[in-house]
Enzyme design. Sequence first.
Site, PDB file in Angstrom:
ATOM      1  N   LYS A 116      -1.313   5.119  10.275  1.00 26.43           N
ATOM      2  CA  LYS A 116      -2.491   5.092   9.511  1.00 26.43           C
ATOM      3  C   LYS A 116      -3.668   5.656  10.079  1.00 26.43           C
ATOM      4  CE  LYS A 116       0.043   2.982   6.752  1.00 26.43           C
ATOM      5  NZ  LYS A 116       0.795   4.085   5.716  1.00 26.43           N
ATOM      6  N   LYS A 158      -8.429  -2.708  10.648  1.00 28.26           N
ATOM      7  CA  LYS A 158      -6.902  -2.435  10.126  1.00 28.26           C
ATOM      8  C   LYS A 158      -6.066  -1.904  11.306  1.00 28.26           C
ATOM      9  CE  LYS A 158      -8.573  -0.707   5.589  1.00 28.26           C
ATOM     10  NZ  LYS A 158      -8.389   0.237   4.676  1.00 28.26           N
ATOM     11  N   GLY A 165      -1.707  -3.139   3.011  1.00 26.06           N
ATOM     12  CA  GLY A 165      -2.499  -4.684   3.127  1.00 26.06           C
ATOM     13  C   GLY A 165      -2.133  -5.751   4.299  1.00 26.06           C
ATOM     14  N   LYS A 201     -15.825   0.830   7.328  1.00 25.98           N
ATOM     15  CA  LYS A 201     -16.900   0.148   6.425  1.00 25.98           C
ATOM     16  C   LYS A 201     -16.082  -0.597   5.203  1.00 25.98           C
ATOM     17  CE  LYS A 201     -21.018  -0.688   4.823  1.00 25.98           C
ATOM     18  NZ  LYS A 201     -21.950  -1.394   5.634  1.00 25.98           N
ATOM     19  N   TYR A 202     -16.461  -1.708   4.863  1.00 27.58           N
ATOM     20  CA  TYR A 202     -15.508  -2.684   3.818  1.00 27.58           C
ATOM     21  C   TYR A 202     -16.118  -2.188   2.513  1.00 27.58           C
ATOM     22  CZ  TYR A 202     -13.941  -6.295   1.000  1.00 27.58           C
ATOM     23  OH  TYR A 202     -13.311  -7.463   0.173  1.00 27.58           O
ATOM     24  N   LYS A 237       1.355  -4.817  -6.660  1.00 24.77           N
ATOM     25  CA  LYS A 237       0.755  -4.260  -7.786  1.00 24.77           C
ATOM     26  C   LYS A 237       1.499  -5.240  -9.276  1.00 24.77           C
ATOM     27  CE  LYS A 237       0.023   0.294  -5.565  1.00 24.77           C
ATOM     28  NZ  LYS A 237       0.600   1.337  -5.302  1.00 24.77           N
ATOM     29  N   GLU A 275      -3.386   8.105  -1.718  1.00 26.42           N
ATOM     30  CA  GLU A 275      -4.234   6.468  -2.274  1.00 26.42           C
ATOM     31  C   GLU A 275      -5.657   6.736  -1.762  1.00 26.42           C
ATOM     32  OE1 GLU A 275      -0.783   2.960  -1.981  1.00 26.42           O
ATOM     33  OE2 GLU A 275      -2.541   3.046  -0.668  1.00 26.42           O
ATOM     34  N   ARG A 291       6.809   9.003  -0.796  1.00 25.49           N
ATOM     35  CA  ARG A 291       7.978   8.472  -1.423  1.00 25.49           C
ATOM     36  C   ARG A 291       7.734   8.469  -2.742  1.00 25.49           C
ATOM     37  NH1 ARG A 291       5.412   3.803   0.070  1.00 25.49           N
ATOM     38  NH2 ARG A 291       4.764   2.539  -1.661  1.00 25.49           N
ATOM     39  N   VAL A 294       7.047   3.120  -7.111  1.00 25.31           N
ATOM     40  CA  VAL A 294       7.505   2.136  -8.380  1.00 25.31           C
ATOM     41  C   VAL A 294       7.078   2.603  -9.515  1.00 25.31           C
ATOM     42  CG1 VAL A 294       7.651  -0.245  -8.930  1.00 25.31           C
ATOM     43  CG2 VAL A 294       7.854   0.050  -6.750  1.00 25.31           C
TER      44      VAL A 294
HETATM   45  C1  MV4 Z   1      -9.852  -1.270   2.026  1.00 24.47           C
HETATM   46  C2  MV4 Z   1     -10.565  -2.167   1.223  1.00 24.47           C
HETATM   47  C3  MV4 Z   1     -11.898  -2.160   1.225  1.00 24.47           C
HETATM   48  N1  MV4 Z   1     -12.475  -1.397   2.306  1.00 24.47           N
HETATM   49  N2  MV4 Z   1     -10.460  -0.523   2.817  1.00 24.47           N
HETATM   50  C4  MV4 Z   1      -5.591  -3.367   1.009  1.00 24.47           C
HETATM   51  C5  MV4 Z   1      -4.340  -2.453   1.106  1.00 24.47           C
HETATM   52  C6  MV4 Z   1      -4.487  -1.453   1.926  1.00 24.47           C
HETATM   53  N3  MV4 Z   1      -3.474  -0.231   1.263  1.00 24.47           N
HETATM   54  C7  MV4 Z   1      -5.896  -0.952   2.061  1.00 24.47           C
HETATM   55  N4  MV4 Z   1      -6.656  -2.154   1.434  1.00 24.47           N
HETATM   56  C8  MV4 Z   1      -7.895  -2.342   1.203  1.00 24.47           C
HETATM   57  N5  MV4 Z   1      -8.473  -1.302   2.026  1.00 24.47           N
HETATM   58  C9  MV4 Z   1     -11.835  -0.674   2.871  1.00 24.47           C
HETATM   59  N6  MV4 Z   1     -12.504   0.338   3.895  1.00 24.47           N
HETATM   60  C10 MV4 Z   1     -10.022  -3.227   0.576  1.00 24.47           C
HETATM   61  C11 MV4 Z   1      -8.742  -3.063   0.463  1.00 24.47           C
HETATM   62  C12 MV4 Z   1      -7.880  -3.878  -0.529  1.00 24.47           C
HETATM   63  C13 MV4 Z   1      -7.063  -3.408  -1.763  1.00 24.47           C
HETATM   64  C14 MV4 Z   1      -7.046  -2.267  -1.662  1.00 24.47           C
HETATM   65  C15 MV4 Z   1      -6.225  -1.776  -3.050  1.00 24.47           C
HETATM   66  C16 MV4 Z   1      -5.986  -2.608  -3.759  1.00 24.47           C
HETATM   67  C17 MV4 Z   1      -5.979  -3.913  -3.752  1.00 24.47           C
HETATM   68  C18 MV4 Z   1      -6.528  -4.605  -2.434  1.00 24.47           C
HETATM   69  C19 MV4 Z   1      -6.981  -5.874  -2.444  1.00 24.47           C
HETATM   70  C20 MV4 Z   1      -7.663  -6.226  -1.211  1.00 24.47           C
HETATM   71  C21 MV4 Z   1      -8.108  -5.449  -0.427  1.00 24.47           C
END
Ligand code: MV4
Length: 447
Positions: A116, A158, A165, A201-202, A237, A275, A291, A294
């Site tokens: 990643k 991460k 996740g 950043k969240y 999902k 994504e 890939r 689903v």
């Molecule tokens: C994040 C996020 C918020 N901020 N990154 C979760 C799975 C992974 N593919 C990345 N994910 C997330 N990354 C930042 N910077 C929140 C999530 C996340 C999430 C993302 C997509 C679909 C559902 C989710 C559920 C919880 C957290």
Amino acid sequence: MVSKVLIANRGEIALRVIRACREMGIASVAVHSTADDNAMHVRLADESVCIGPPAATDSYLSIAAIISACEITGADAVHPGYGFLSENAKFADILAAHNITFIGPKAEHIRIMGDKIAAKARAIELGIPVVPGSDGEVKTAAEAAKIGADMGYPVLVKAASGGGGRGMKLAMTEADMETAFSTARHEAKTAFGDDAVYIEKYLTTPRHIEIQVVCDAHGNAVHLGERDCSLQRRHQKVLEEAPSSVLDEKSRAAIGKIVTDAMQGMNYLGVGTIEFLFENGEFYFIEMNTRLQVEHPITEMITGVDLVREQIRIASGERLSFTQDDIVLSGHAIECRINAENPETFVPSPGTITAYHAPAGLGVRMDSAVYAGYPIPPYYDSLIGKLIIYGDDRQSCIMRLKRALREFVIDGVDTTLPLFARLVEEEDFNTANYDIHWLENYLGMKD
Ligand code: MV4
């Protein structure tokens, strides 16, 4: 064109590939574990080979067993489906060494996107907008604290080898950072054997929007619009829809151009999904899946493109059968993942399906590999099938989904059908008023 495709997978996705092969006049080979002797993919393929015992590590994940099955049957190509070996770069390399065509991207791209940190660095180089964060790996707690202070909280730590996740830790404030950093590293080391982490950043209330791309070996890259996959539970999902209700034609075309230019820039081959988190009108790259996914059928429904057929054509060196200008998104599609699980607790419910009647009729597609009397083995994922609904617009798609759900009969095991029956009555679902946290909040509200 390849002449005989071995499908290194099981369940509905194996049937999906067998169907595409048959429509193209290409022979198909099923592989199966001893737990899948009676599986539909074994019955529907032209040939089948038993590749090992029930445990996936000794069968569907055994590269040696799959190469042997290719040698025995003379298959000249392998389709990996999703999961299992679909994003295993070593598998792609080994197939190439055996002169067997991998129906998927180049090993090089599987490898980059599996890391990643490398994926994000590549995305930046290619001009894809990303979530603000650390410049690559963060090696010490002091460095993490500095980044947190500079960027502002909340932040996410991460794992580089994570994705989907796994291996994420949230630091709401400076006080959480040290623990978030050290637990993320420790969990990453334990889960993936790699403790590299990075910081972002969240984003608090985004949607999950992913763009489907398809690229041939002649430099053509086309996007097929987006899928909104915000309705998830524990990173699984549950329901996906296309198009997303929050994009207009202009923003779709803009992000589509960014990703197709990027895919051309890296000489990507095959189908791929980029994504994004989408918040306040902005896209932020998080990961790329190398890939078939689903939820690919909802894209097929609104574009008319057969994605598996294109995959096989591309792997055979053919040109895409369409250009970007040929792609017109029309109507609306929704996919519901029907799992053999308790609809309240989501605990898997393996067992024998005693009665099965799938809905049908205009705009209703059911991708499944089960039948009445089928014993769902406990060894694999709990997906019974995907109910895929098409309608002229979102409203009629939902009305059609409601009527399809009323026709569905699955007896003998618990399923997630009752969850969908409730969901389609929710106001927030009907107004498409949801983000990535909505479903878990909704499920947590009851009782
Ligand atoms: C994040 C996020 C918020 N901020 N990154 C979760 C799975 C992974 N593919 C990345 N994910 C997330 N990354 C930042 N910077 C929140 C999530 C996340 C999430 C993302 C997509 C679909 C559902 C989710 C559920 C919880 C957290």
